[in-house]
Design a protein around this motif. Structure first.
Motif, PDB file in Angstrom:
ATOM      1  N   ALA A  35       0.832  -1.208   0.000  1.00  0.00           N
ATOM      2  CA  ALA A  35       0.000   0.000   0.000  1.00  0.00           C
ATOM      3  C   ALA A  35       0.864   1.254   0.000  1.00  0.00           C
ATOM      4  N   HIS A  36       1.940   1.229   0.776  1.00  0.00           N
ATOM      5  CA  HIS A  36       2.827   2.392   0.858  1.00  0.00           C
ATOM      6  C   HIS A  36       3.527   2.634  -0.476  1.00  0.00           C
ATOM      7  N   GLU A  37       4.014   1.571  -1.108  1.00  0.00           N
ATOM      8  CA  GLU A  37       4.756   1.731  -2.360  1.00  0.00           C
ATOM      9  C   GLU A  37       3.860   2.145  -3.515  1.00  0.00           C
ATOM     10  N   ILE A  38       2.631   1.663  -3.546  1.00  0.00           N
ATOM     11  CA  ILE A  38       1.733   2.008  -4.647  1.00  0.00           C
ATOM     12  C   ILE A  38       1.244   3.451  -4.526  1.00  0.00           C
ATOM     13  N   LEU A  50       3.982   1.789 -12.170  1.00  0.00           N
ATOM     14  CA  LEU A  50       2.938   1.003 -11.515  1.00  0.00           C
ATOM     15  C   LEU A  50       2.859  -0.404 -12.101  1.00  0.00           C
ATOM     16  N   ASP A  51       2.984  -0.491 -13.414  1.00  0.00           N
ATOM     17  CA  ASP A  51       2.924  -1.799 -14.078  1.00  0.00           C
ATOM     18  C   ASP A  51       4.059  -2.698 -13.600  1.00  0.00           C
ATOM     19  N   ARG A  52       5.290  -2.151 -13.537  1.00  0.00           N
ATOM     20  CA  ARG A  52       6.429  -2.937 -13.045  1.00  0.00           C
ATOM     21  C   ARG A  52       6.218  -3.341 -11.594  1.00  0.00           C
ATOM     22  N   LEU A  53       5.747  -2.413 -10.796  1.00  0.00           N
ATOM     23  CA  LEU A  53       5.546  -2.673  -9.373  1.00  0.00           C
ATOM     24  C   LEU A  53       4.516  -3.772  -9.150  1.00  0.00           C
ATOM     25  N   ILE A  54       3.402  -3.693  -9.854  1.00  0.00           N
ATOM     26  CA  ILE A  54       2.342  -4.695  -9.688  1.00  0.00           C
ATOM     27  C   ILE A  54       2.810  -6.066 -10.168  1.00  0.00           C
ATOM     28  N   SER A  55       3.573  -6.110 -11.267  1.00  0.00           N
ATOM     29  CA  SER A  55       4.092  -7.393 -11.765  1.00  0.00           C
ATOM     30  C   SER A  55       5.013  -8.042 -10.742  1.00  0.00           C
ATOM     31  N   HIS A  65      13.230   0.371 -10.985  1.00  0.00           N
ATOM     32  CA  HIS A  65      13.213  -0.888 -10.248  1.00  0.00           C
ATOM     33  C   HIS A  65      12.235  -0.802  -9.080  1.00  0.00           C
ATOM     34  N   SER A  66      11.624  -1.938  -8.756  1.00  0.00           N
ATOM     35  CA  SER A  66      10.608  -1.969  -7.701  1.00  0.00           C
ATOM     36  C   SER A  66      11.211  -2.167  -6.318  1.00  0.00           C
ATOM     37  N   GLY A  67      12.456  -2.625  -6.239  1.00  0.00           N
ATOM     38  CA  GLY A  67      13.054  -2.907  -4.937  1.00  0.00           C
ATOM     39  C   GLY A  67      12.676  -4.268  -4.392  1.00  0.00           C
TER      40      GLY A  67
END
Length: 251
Positions: A29-32, A69-74, A208-210
């Protein structure tokens, strides 16, 4: 007594899993929220701008946030289903020598495409027969691809990346070293935390998403192995970063 102990262990495992899910949900939730906040601001600003140049700039920001957002969700999707997948799949025999050779060939081809200044990967395997470990080939490949990609991103132009494997007793130790700036002091464990990012200077934000190293540790833990990070120190100065993966040999 055995039943009581089994129930206590099961209950403790259940609570640990519930706490992990709760913590993961809070982190997600925090990252999105970060790209969503930027996206909302850019959309509101774009709707009030008449200047075509500024409007195109806002649209570029919106596109970047959507891609982020797309990278993060994947990556979040991959991380969330990884535990269940690893608990169901039986470990098989993996030819680690062949796997590392293929990854090295792919990286060398990518380096040729990037040009002469691209970092170069040097593969150092023990002579003799192949090294076979117990594991899931696709997931182990994911770990080493991630480590190689990180080393490439931090390496200076024309730098050298060394991928070395060595058999020690009943285990194999795979070491990846680069010639980059190294890891921040005291962050050798933090780099494996979810959503931790420490990227090279000048790299585009949000690339990068981390989650890469966190997923890598999750995979190695499921293989009953270890992964750790340290700096390479030469004559009192940091000369690069080193990641060390230890896996059990297949009997």
């Amino acid at each position: 007594g055995n039943l009581s102990g089994a129930l206590r262990e099961m209950t403790a495992t259940l609570w640990a899993r519930m706490n992990a899910i709760e913590g993961f949900a809070a982190d997600v939730a925090h990252e999105i929220k970060n790209p969503l906040t930027s996206l909302r601001s850019a959309v509101e600003t774009a709707s009030r701008i008449d200047d075509p140049v500024k409007h195109r700039r806002m649209m570029a920001i919106i596109l970047d946030d959507v891609q982020r957002l797309d990278r993060l969700i994947s990556d979040i999707s991959d991380a969330s289903r990884l535990d269940a997948e690893l608990s169901r799949v039986r470990l098989g025999r993996v030819d680690l020598t062949g796997l590392l050779n293929i990854l090295a060939e792919v990286e060398q081809a990518a380096a040729d495409a990037r040009g002469t200044a691209a970092p170069r990967l040097v593969l150092d395997l023990p002579p003799g027969g192949s090294i076979t470990v117990r594991g899931i080939e696709d997931r182990l490949a994911q770990v080493f691809r991630n480590l190689i990609a990180n080393a490439v991103s931090f390496s200076p132009p024309g730098g050298k990346i060394r991928l070395h494997a060595e058999v020690t007793g009943a285990r194999v130790v795979v070491t990846l070293e680069d010639e980059g700036p190294g890891l921040p002091e005291g962050k050798f464990e933090a780099v494996f935390d979810r959503f931790y990012t420490e990227r090279p200077a000048g790299e585009k934000f949000g690339t990068h998403s981390g989650l890469g190293l966190a997923i890598s540790r999750q995979i190695i833990d499921a293989h009953r192995g270890t992964i750790r990070a340290e700096n390479i120190v030469v004559d009192g100065r940091v000369a690069g970063a080193r990641f060390i993966v230890t896996l059990a040999l297949a009997r």
